[in-house]
Write an enzyme that holds these catalytic residues in place. Structure first.
Site, short mmCIF file in Angstrom:
data_model
loop_
_atom_site.label_atom_id
_atom_site.label_comp_id
_atom_site.label_asym_id
_atom_site.label_seq_id
_atom_site.Cartn_x
_atom_site.Cartn_y
_atom_site.Cartn_z
CG ASP A 141 37.93 46.14 42.40
OD1 ASP A 141 37.59 45.94 41.22
OD2 ASP A 141 38.33 45.22 43.14
CB SER A 142 33.93 44.00 42.27
OG SER A 142 35.17 43.42 41.95
CB CYS A 153 35.98 47.02 38.96
SG CYS A 153 35.20 45.46 38.59
CD GLU A 160 39.59 37.69 46.19
OE1 GLU A 160 38.93 37.25 47.14
OE2 GLU A 160 39.19 38.61 45.46
CB CYS A 214 40.97 40.47 35.57
SG CYS A 214 40.28 40.03 37.18
CG HIS A 254 41.88 39.38 41.47
ND1 HIS A 254 40.95 40.38 41.34
CD2 HIS A 254 41.63 38.78 42.66
CE1 HIS A 254 40.16 40.38 42.40
NE2 HIS A 254 40.54 39.41 43.21
N1 DGL Z 1 37.56 43.37 39.90
C1 DGL Z 1 37.07 42.43 38.92
C2 DGL Z 1 37.64 42.82 37.54
O1 DGL Z 1 38.66 43.46 37.42
C3 DGL Z 1 37.43 41.00 39.26
C4 DGL Z 1 36.63 40.44 40.43
C5 DGL Z 1 35.14 40.38 40.16
O2 DGL Z 1 34.69 39.54 39.36
O3 DGL Z 1 34.44 41.19 40.74
O4 DGL Z 1 37.07 42.46 36.54
#
Ligand code: DGL
Length: 278
Positions: free
Chosen positions: A10-11, A73, A152, A185, A187
């Protein structure tokens, strides 16, 4: 049977919602997670950059000899998965298709509202995946730029500021009277309760959960599930700030994170990092 790990990237730390779902649905698997905390967010970046990061992340994860790679991600799945698949020597699964398929199933012919990052929305990956399954379904999308940082920061479903912001985001998709709100997403599952409260007539579908179920089906088809005698484990790697990953990530995973290894750029960007597309 195959006890090689499942690799997940993931990012940053949001992909731990996917790990949490994987641990629930696949409790016997070893999971190797890479969070690109040095380069987060991906949600405002271009396809070219996200693909480059995704290839490097996969290249790092391939060193653990996984049987499957999961792109946790949503942004990377939306922008890079199609180009990533032919470059990788192992099967690779993103979150968009499983999330879209579950949303279509639950929508039963009515509208779907997709909440996601700016880049995911702009890519149209969710509407494409939904319309590949049912071309007539009405779809509305809304990018929720500030939700990632509020979540977060520790703001949860009952937080006043978060609810006011979410209500504003949902206003634009309300016109569709959606049967499903799809959380596109990593989160957003943490504030699923607030989405349910604000859109009581809609079902909330979580791409993380749908992806874990898709991974289980795929491994079963490959006859590559870990034996039931195998105790599941999680190893986490990050490209920056393991301390923050441990502290904030614990909320995403739903339990304390013990082992986090900080991967230095020297370890991460080693030579021969790109697998050419075939
Ligand atoms: N993990 C990213 C997503 O699911 C969210 C956070 C980011 O913008 O990197 O799109």
């Amino acid at each position: 049977m195959n006890d090689q790990p499942i690799a997940v990237f993931d990012s940053g730390l949001g992909g731990l919602t996917v790990v949490r779902a994987l641990q629930q649905h696949l409790p016997h698997e070893t999971l190797v997670y890479f969070g690109d905390t040095a380069r987060v967010p991906y949600g405002t970046k271009t396809s070219k950059t996200v693909l480059q990061f995704a290839v490097q992340n996969c290249d790092f994860l391939l060193r653990s000899e996984p049987k499957l790679i999961i792109v946790a991600c949503n942004t990377a799945s939306a922008l890079a998965l199609e180009d990533l698949i032919p470059r990788m020597p192992v099967p690779i699964l993103g979150v968009v298709k499983p999330g879209a398929a579950e949303a279509v199933r639950q929508a039963a012919g009515r509208g779907i509202a997709v909440l996601a990052t700016e880049a995911t929305v702009a890519s149209e990956a969710y509407p494409r995946a939904i319309h590949a399954l049912d071309p007539n379904l009405p779809v509305a999308q809304r990018q929720c730029a500030s939700l990632v940082s509020l979540i977060e920061e520790g703001r949860s479903s009952d937080d006043d500021i978060l609810r006011r912001l979410l209500a504003e985001y949902l206003e634009t998709v309300r016109r569709l009277d959606p049967a499903v709100v799809l959380l596109g997403c990593t989160h957003y599952p943490l504030v699923a309760d607030a989405v349910e409260d604000l859109m009581p007539a809609a079902k909330v579908v979580d791409s993380a959960e749908a992806t874990a179920m898709a991974a289980r089906r795929q491994l079963a088809e490959m006859e590559a599930l870990s034996p039931e005698t195998h105790r599941g484990k999680l190893h986490c790697y990050v490209s920056d700030n393991p301390q923050r990953f441990r502290e904030v990530g614990g909320r995403f995973l739903g339990r304390p994170i013990r082992e986090v290894t900080w991967v230095t750029p020297e370890q991460f960007f080693h030579e021969h990092t790109l697998h050419p597309a075939s």
